[in-house]
Design an enzyme around this catalytic site. Structure first.
Site, short mmCIF file in Angstrom:
data_model
loop_
_atom_site.label_atom_id
_atom_site.label_comp_id
_atom_site.label_asym_id
_atom_site.label_seq_id
_atom_site.Cartn_x
_atom_site.Cartn_y
_atom_site.Cartn_z
N ASN A 113 -18.65 13.88 -30.57
CA ASN A 113 -19.67 12.95 -30.05
C ASN A 113 -19.24 12.23 -28.77
O ASN A 113 -20.07 11.93 -27.92
CB ASN A 113 -20.09 11.96 -31.14
CG ASN A 113 -18.96 11.08 -31.60
OD1 ASN A 113 -17.80 11.49 -31.57
ND2 ASN A 113 -19.26 9.88 -32.01
N THR A 146 -16.11 11.53 -42.81
CA THR A 146 -15.37 11.05 -43.98
C THR A 146 -14.96 12.21 -44.90
O THR A 146 -13.83 12.24 -45.41
CB THR A 146 -16.22 10.01 -44.73
OG1 THR A 146 -16.37 8.87 -43.86
CG2 THR A 146 -15.59 9.57 -46.03
N GLU A 148 -9.93 7.76 -38.66
CA GLU A 148 -11.09 7.02 -38.12
C GLU A 148 -12.32 7.82 -38.52
O GLU A 148 -12.56 8.90 -37.97
CB GLU A 148 -10.99 6.92 -36.59
CG GLU A 148 -9.71 6.26 -36.08
CD GLU A 148 -9.72 4.75 -36.24
OE1 GLU A 148 -10.78 4.19 -36.58
OE2 GLU A 148 -8.66 4.13 -36.06
N CYS A 168 -20.19 6.72 -33.98
CA CYS A 168 -19.81 6.22 -35.30
C CYS A 168 -20.16 4.74 -35.45
O CYS A 168 -20.32 4.25 -36.56
CB CYS A 168 -18.32 6.43 -35.51
SG CYS A 168 -17.33 5.75 -34.16
N GLU A 185 -6.28 1.58 -34.73
CA GLU A 185 -5.77 2.03 -33.44
C GLU A 185 -6.18 0.99 -32.40
O GLU A 185 -6.97 0.09 -32.69
CB GLU A 185 -6.33 3.42 -33.10
CG GLU A 185 -5.84 4.47 -34.10
CD GLU A 185 -6.22 5.91 -33.75
OE1 GLU A 185 -6.97 6.13 -32.78
OE2 GLU A 185 -5.75 6.81 -34.47
P1 NAD Z 1 -15.90 16.63 -38.34
O1 NAD Z 1 -15.19 15.90 -39.42
O2 NAD Z 1 -16.77 17.76 -38.70
O3 NAD Z 1 -14.88 17.22 -37.26
C1 NAD Z 1 -13.93 16.40 -36.59
C2 NAD Z 1 -12.78 17.27 -36.13
O4 NAD Z 1 -12.09 17.74 -37.30
C3 NAD Z 1 -13.20 18.51 -35.36
O5 NAD Z 1 -12.26 18.77 -34.35
C4 NAD Z 1 -13.16 19.61 -36.43
O6 NAD Z 1 -12.97 20.90 -35.91
C5 NAD Z 1 -11.95 19.16 -37.24
N1 NAD Z 1 -11.92 19.67 -38.62
C6 NAD Z 1 -12.94 20.12 -39.39
N2 NAD Z 1 -12.48 20.55 -40.58
C7 NAD Z 1 -11.14 20.34 -40.58
C8 NAD Z 1 -10.10 20.57 -41.54
N3 NAD Z 1 -10.34 21.11 -42.74
N4 NAD Z 1 -8.84 20.21 -41.21
C9 NAD Z 1 -8.56 19.65 -40.00
N5 NAD Z 1 -9.50 19.44 -39.05
C10 NAD Z 1 -10.78 19.77 -39.33
O7 NAD Z 1 -16.69 15.51 -37.54
P2 NAD Z 1 -17.70 15.73 -36.36
O8 NAD Z 1 -18.98 16.28 -36.94
O9 NAD Z 1 -17.04 16.45 -35.25
O10 NAD Z 1 -17.92 14.21 -35.88
C11 NAD Z 1 -18.85 13.35 -36.44
C12 NAD Z 1 -18.18 12.40 -37.40
O11 NAD Z 1 -17.12 11.71 -36.77
C13 NAD Z 1 -19.13 11.32 -37.89
O12 NAD Z 1 -18.95 11.14 -39.26
C14 NAD Z 1 -18.67 10.09 -37.13
O13 NAD Z 1 -18.97 8.87 -37.74
C15 NAD Z 1 -17.21 10.33 -37.04
N6 NAD Z 1 -16.62 9.55 -35.96
C16 NAD Z 1 -15.83 8.48 -36.27
C17 NAD Z 1 -15.28 7.71 -35.25
C18 NAD Z 1 -14.40 6.52 -35.55
O14 NAD Z 1 -13.74 6.06 -34.62
N7 NAD Z 1 -14.36 6.02 -36.76
C19 NAD Z 1 -15.54 8.04 -33.93
C20 NAD Z 1 -16.36 9.13 -33.65
C21 NAD Z 1 -16.89 9.89 -34.68
#
Ligand code: NAD
Length: 486
Positions: A155, A233, A253, A287, A467
């Site tokens: 995002n 999550t 995060e 997020c 962080e």
């Molecule tokens: P996601 O969890 O699908 O993917 C995040 C990253 O993790 C990607 O690089 C993905 O390839 C990797 N990933 C996926 N499966 C994995 C595994 N089994 N092991 C290790 N890595 C793996 O999330 P997304 O759809 O890319 O992002 C959206 C989510 O991120 C939303 O829930 C949003 O709230 C959250 N988010 C949180 C913050 C924060 O600071 N808290 C910031 C931005 C986004």
């Protein structure tokens, strides 16, 4: 980079760009057009092993490099990112579907700032010392751990990738980073700029590919002692399950379902302007978006009337057009998921007051893009899934409340606890409510106003750890107590 219809995203390992060792690739799409525009290296454990080995080789030299020199190199990288600004904002907009105006004011400036912030922070570090009467003196050394594993989402691609890389390497670690496979373009451009900045090879390695292969190979790698993960999550749970038994340092995060609480005594002009941003910036794919709007009952009707009016003025359109407010969602699957929640809201008895469907007419270039009108839903209780689950799209619910206690109860009535906004002109109430809301950040009369020195992170299912500022410097270093007998 090659023609737009044939972009090739390569890994950056040991200072060299290259394909995945298997030769496998994933398709890369432009959300605004829905078209395939290129391919991404689909890396696996073999590529991650190579990247970790390169990072390990670079670690002794880099961790002994004086802080002033590490700082100089990071500042040079920040300057190069700034010098490539126009190119990077267009890449980020094409890759994510976000409006180019948002990439211009948020994403790329923040990536520059992340490197400058941590490049200078390490020049001002202080260590603790404890004198044990006349018997001994203790001091604390903070040392880098080795190879940091950094995994980031789609995002805010360069913003969040640099938020991890900058503190990791500023403190003397080397790293293996994995950006989202959906938005890899600015990460590949960063690889080129890292080489141009003459940051020693192996200090920053960037591996592309899917989470269950490349991401899991990083979080489960025995030679990677710390993992900083930002994402959903459910994925955070998988990463934690892998990393925790290996005793890795872990920062998670995760998702949010943040309350945006508007009291009757708020400055309504400001509250509505802030709520528009917190609802629909980046298509609601931040997020920190305030997707649960809670409004004091006495102003509910007035708020709704004005909020709907302002929402319907937002321009949904081509992300590359400067006038666009709301761009495309990240993928066909994600659009379907978000539309599924609109359908669910109807089934749960909610009223779709605005939006809820794909825009009627779009210019030819983006006619097949993944767009959704900003959507406002009312009439749902806090037990509804639409109120409880993270939708991560341009969809908000608006719920009335009667008093401060009910506002706090509703605000806290979800599994998440990332951030909140409170709009009020009553000073005492602002502090009281801020103290009672369970979230890592509470904004009063604002939203997404960030000072990089402050702690950032979530409570409950929104994450573990913090962080930002000294929290990042502490996460990426290990404290060691040295006790000297006098
Ligand atoms: P996601 O969890 O699908 O993917 C995040 C990253 O993790 C990607 O690089 C993905 O390839 C990797 N990933 C996926 N499966 C994995 C595994 N089994 N092991 C290790 N890595 C793996 O999330 P997304 O759809 O890319 O992002 C959206 C989510 O991120 C939303 O829930 C949003 O709230 C959250 N988010 C949180 C913050 C924060 O600071 N808290 C910031 C931005 C986004």
């Amino acid at each position: 980079m090659s023609r737009d219809s044939d972009i090739e995203i390569l890994n950056f390992i040991d200072g060299e760009l290259g394909s995945a060792s298997s030769g496998a690739t994933l398709d890369l799409f432009e959300p605004a057009t829905g078209e395939r525009v290129g391919r991404v290296a689909a890396s696996d454990a073999t590529d991650v092993d190579r990247a970790v080995a390169a990072a390990k080789r670079a670690f002794p030299g880099w961790s002994r490099t004086p802080a002033a020199e590490r700082s100089r190199l990071l500042l040079r990288l920040a300057d190069l990112i700034e010098g490539d600004f126009e190119n990077l904002i267009e890449m980020e907009s094409r890759d994510t579907g976000k409006s180019i105006s948002l990439a211009r004011k948020l994403d790329i400036p923040r990536a520059v700032l992340n490197f400058r912030f941590f490049a200078t922070a390490i020049l001002h570090e202080q260590a603790e010392s404890h004198a044990t009467d006349q018997a001994a003196v203790n001091y604390t050394l903070r040392q880098p751990l080795g190879v940091a594993g950094l995994i980031s989402p789609w995002n805010l691609p360069l913003y969040l990738l640099s938020w991890k890389i900058a503190p990791a390497i500023a403190t003397g670690n080397t790293c293996v980073a994995k950006p989202s496979e959906l938005t890899p373009r600015t990460a590949m451009r960063l690889s080129e700029l890292v080489a141009e900045a003459e940051i020693p090879r192996g200090v920053i390695n960037i591996v592309h590919g899917r989470g269950p292969e490349a991401g899991a190979a990083i979080s489960g790698h025995p030679e990677v002692p710390l993992i900083s993960f930002t994402g959903g999550t459910a994925t955070g749970e998988i990463v934690a399950r892998t990393a925790a038994p290996m005793f890795k340092k872990l920062s998670l995060e995760l998702g949010g379902k943040n309350p945006n609480v508007i009291f009757a005594d708020a400055d309504l002009d400001e509250a509505i302007a802030g709520t528009l941003r917190s609802s629909f910036w980046n298509q609601g794919e931040i997020c920190l978006c305030g997707s649960r709007i809670l409004v004091e009952r006495s102003i509910f009707d007035e708020f709704m009337k004005r909020f709907v009016e302002e929402t319907e003025k937002l321009v949904v359109g081509d992300p590359l057009d400067d006038a666009t407010d709301v761009g495309a969602l990240i993928s066909r699957e994600h659009l379907d998921k978000v539309l599924g929640y609109v359908e669910l809201a109807r089934e749960e008895g909610g009223e779709i007051v605005s939006g809820g469907k794909r825009p009627g007419s779009l210019p030819p270039r983006i006619a097949n893009g993944w767009f959704l009108e900003p959507t406002i839903i009312t009439g749902l209780g806090s037990e509804c899934r639409t109120f409880q689950e993270e939708i991560f799209g341009p969809v908000v619910t608006v719920t009335p409340f009667d008093d401060e206690d009910e506002a706090v109860r509703l605000a806290n009535d979800v599994r998440y606890g990332l951030s909140a906004s409170v709009w009020t002109s009553n000073l005492g109430r602002a502090h009281r409510v801020a103290a009672r809301i369970d979230s890592g950040t509470v904004w009063v009369n604002t939203w997404l106003l960030r000072d990089l020195r402050t702690a950032f992170g979530g409570m409950k299912a929104s994450g573990v750890g913090r962080e930002g500022g000294r929290w990042s410097l502490e996460f990426f270093t290990e404290p060691k107590t040295v006790c000297v007998k006098l």
